[in-house]
Design an enzyme around this catalytic site. Sequence first.
Site, PDB file in Angstrom:
ATOM      1  N   CYS A   1       0.845  -1.192   0.000  1.00 34.58           N
ATOM      2  CA  CYS A   1       0.000   0.000   0.000  1.00 34.58           C
ATOM      3  C   CYS A   1       0.882   1.245   0.000  1.00 34.58           C
ATOM      4  CB  CYS A   1      -0.967   0.062   1.176  1.00 34.58           C
ATOM      5  SG  CYS A   1      -2.125  -1.300   1.267  1.00 34.58           S
TER       6      CYS A   1
ATOM      7  N   ARG B   1       3.500  -0.089  -5.016  1.00 30.21           N
ATOM      8  CA  ARG B   1       3.283  -0.650  -3.680  1.00 30.21           C
ATOM      9  C   ARG B   1       1.885  -1.251  -3.529  1.00 30.21           C
ATOM     10  NH1 ARG B   1       7.063   1.001   0.190  1.00 30.21           N
ATOM     11  NH2 ARG B   1       5.566   0.394   1.770  1.00 30.21           N
TER      12      ARG B   1
ATOM     13  N   TRP C   1      -3.192  -2.308  -1.780  1.00 27.01           N
ATOM     14  CA  TRP C   1      -2.994  -3.735  -2.053  1.00 27.01           C
ATOM     15  C   TRP C   1      -3.845  -4.463  -1.027  1.00 27.01           C
ATOM     16  CZ3 TRP C   1      -1.261  -8.289   0.165  1.00 27.01           C
ATOM     17  CH2 TRP C   1      -0.934  -9.316  -0.733  1.00 27.01           C
TER      18      TRP C   1
ATOM     19  N   ASN D   1      -1.649   1.657   6.135  1.00 25.34           N
ATOM     20  CA  ASN D   1      -0.840   0.571   5.586  1.00 25.34           C
ATOM     21  C   ASN D   1      -0.547  -0.381   6.737  1.00 25.34           C
ATOM     22  OD1 ASN D   1       0.907  -1.103   4.220  1.00 25.34           O
ATOM     23  ND2 ASN D   1       2.573   0.380   4.073  1.00 25.34           N
ATOM     24  N   GLY D   2      -0.874  -1.666   6.569  1.00 21.56           N
ATOM     25  CA  GLY D   2      -0.637  -2.624   7.633  1.00 21.56           C
ATOM     26  C   GLY D   2      -1.851  -3.499   7.869  1.00 21.56           C
TER      27      GLY D   2
ATOM     28  N   GLU E   1      15.667 -18.580  -8.946  1.00 22.69           N
ATOM     29  CA  GLU E   1      15.289 -17.179  -9.136  1.00 22.69           C
ATOM     30  C   GLU E   1      14.706 -16.972 -10.529  1.00 22.69           C
ATOM     31  OE1 GLU E   1      14.851 -12.983  -8.905  1.00 22.69           O
ATOM     32  OE2 GLU E   1      14.751 -14.634  -7.482  1.00 22.69           O
TER      33      GLU E   1
ATOM     34  N   LYS F   1      11.027 -15.355 -11.421  1.00 25.28           N
ATOM     35  CA  LYS F   1      10.854 -14.183 -12.271  1.00 25.28           C
ATOM     36  C   LYS F   1       9.843 -14.442 -13.379  1.00 25.28           C
ATOM     37  CE  LYS F   1      13.081 -10.926 -10.591  1.00 25.28           C
ATOM     38  NZ  LYS F   1      12.624 -11.523  -9.336  1.00 25.28           N
TER      39      LYS F   1
ATOM     40  N   GLU G   1       6.197 -14.807 -11.968  1.00 18.81           N
ATOM     41  CA  GLU G   1       5.585 -13.666 -11.291  1.00 18.81           C
ATOM     42  C   GLU G   1       5.188 -12.555 -12.249  1.00 18.81           C
ATOM     43  OE1 GLU G   1       7.948 -11.557  -8.396  1.00 18.81           O
ATOM     44  OE2 GLU G   1       9.763 -11.727  -9.591  1.00 18.81           O
TER      45      GLU G   1
ATOM     46  N   HIS H   1      14.382 -38.770 -11.379  1.00 21.20           N
ATOM     47  CA  HIS H   1      13.728 -39.197 -10.133  1.00 21.20           C
ATOM     48  C   HIS H   1      12.288 -38.697 -10.046  1.00 21.20           C
ATOM     49  CE1 HIS H   1      17.395 -40.919  -8.473  1.00 21.20           C
ATOM     50  NE2 HIS H   1      18.030 -39.887  -9.025  1.00 21.20           N
TER      51      HIS H   1
ATOM     52  N   LYS I   1       5.345  -4.326  -4.220  1.00 21.61           N
ATOM     53  CA  LYS I   1       6.793  -4.278  -4.136  1.00 21.61           C
ATOM     54  C   LYS I   1       7.324  -4.605  -2.747  1.00 21.61           C
ATOM     55  CE  LYS I   1      10.932  -3.378  -5.676  1.00 21.61           C
ATOM     56  NZ  LYS I   1      11.590  -4.309  -6.593  1.00 21.61           N
TER      57      LYS I   1
END
Length: 605
Positions: free
Chosen positions: A2, A27, A75, A99-100, A478, A482, A485, A501, A600
């Site tokens: 947010c 955000r 968000w 925010n929170g 990674e 990427k 997402e 396997h 973010k």
Amino acid sequence: MCGIIGFTGKQPAKDILIDGLAKLEYRGYDSAGIALLNDDDTLIIKKKAGRVDDLRQLCSDKDYTSTCGIGHTRWATHGGVTDVNAHPHKCGNVALIHNGIIENYGEIVREFGLQDKLISETDTEVVAALLDTLYDGDPIYTIRKAVKKIAGSFALCIMFSDKPGVIYAVRNVSPMVAAYSDEGAIIASDLTAVISFSKEYFVVPEYHILTLSETGIKVEDMKGNVVTPQMLEITWDITAAQKGGYPHFMLKEIYEQPEALRNTITPRIVNSLPDFTEDGIDDEVFKNCQNITVVACGTAMHAGMIGKAMIESELKIPVNVEIASEFRYKEPLIDDKTLVIVTSQSGETIDTLEALRLAKRCGSKVLSIVNVKGSTIARESDYVFYTHAGPEIAVASTKAYSVQMAAMYLIGCRIGLVKGIYTEDRAKEFVKQLLGVIPVIEETLEQANKVKAVANFIKMAPDAFFIGRGIDYTLSLEAALKLKEISYVHAEAYAAGELKHGTIALITENVPVIALATQDAVYGKVISNIREVKARGAYVILISMDEKVEDADICNKHIRIPKQDGLFTVFSAAVILQLIAYYTSDAKGLDVDKPRNLAKSVTVE
């Protein structure tokens, strides 16, 4: 998560707030809204589900002259994505943004009988109703009483209708920064919304109440004592938070990696050796550590895994990498002989912060790798290694990942030198090779068109797989993150030797397999694994240092990275993998910088 902004000063606030929200949209971008406080004690609320541009259109109906207001880009964590659930929330005399997460909102509703005041599904509106219920004409006293009732993380900006021109703010965990200039006072969740007003700012202290007005910012603790905050300087220019001609922030930030690495590495090289004197990092912490635990989330955790591979192979020191959200809920095997390295681009990642606090309770020294000066993680660590990547706006991290890997390499080299594992000559050679990755990345970026052609194939696939061995496998984790997402292609990474396997059952005709083969010691083994997937119809994209592939049938596409020592190939290979993800997303017509359901900075659990 947010974005929040507040402004009070000499100019109309509407455009300042909306422009600030546009800078903060990475955000959170489910919905956006503003509240304007007029001199006649009226509060105007404009909010809408959707992007900031939708809010801008909503607010174009007339000119708003108010010079005091707050804004929010959301968000969603509590309640669906609707106009009603969008912030700001207004209840009686109070309008606020948040925010929170308020963990005990249900208890507050029951204790104060707030049910009839609520129209949304959010925990935020409960705080607005609580403040309105407690309000006796004294905002500071009311905020103190309310904060004592709240459990959870929060950054609140509050306006009372009978206090024109004034914004109040208070926080716990969730970040806020504030600044004052000739134009007025501004507060935000991120520096990107502040820099156009002032190069000096301060981090809002936890459990301190701010009073922002046209004439300045007053900071006082919960007992009413006035506090002088520590001023910090923004070291990057506003253009660093703009696209600069690139179509997306992510592509810009991929191309900024050579500069980010140069800015992170070179200030710490003295006489061709890594030196952390300017960082205030004491060599004793390296001498005394018998093992290392890296704690981080997501991409930062993957950077830690690269560091683990480097340190264990070079120094033979045990390194454990922990997911922060898991680490904080277990009894970790750490003590005063353990160096805990926590990594976070923002320095505000809530799970990483709580893991840091747990590590300190266990007696470990904590060294943090962060990109934001004055962040909570930086302030609470014993030592701080600041990366100098500049602002990273795209939700998908690229340059922050590279500088975090570089930080781990520098730390590893310094540990080797301090413990006598490395001679000075070996350390100097290591530093030379690390600096050498910068021109190698610049050369690698010239492969962009070849990568773009590969992405045009991947975009049509529902699944993609990455394979590699050793440090290549670690990098593949990674790469898979990427791709999924930002392109929403289901992607997984597998240790190439594990295909037989079970996972080779997933290989079907034309499924993309991105194979990393940059390690001489296992090169032949990886090629054998590639033959296995190719025999089952996979569309293979090979990333290696070969000038050309001897057997043309081994892959469908070959992307070459420049020749270098295998320990350092992760930097250039990472660039190729980032470009694959970027161009796949772009080819699908997706919003590269703002992937669905993501934000973010993860500041809520």
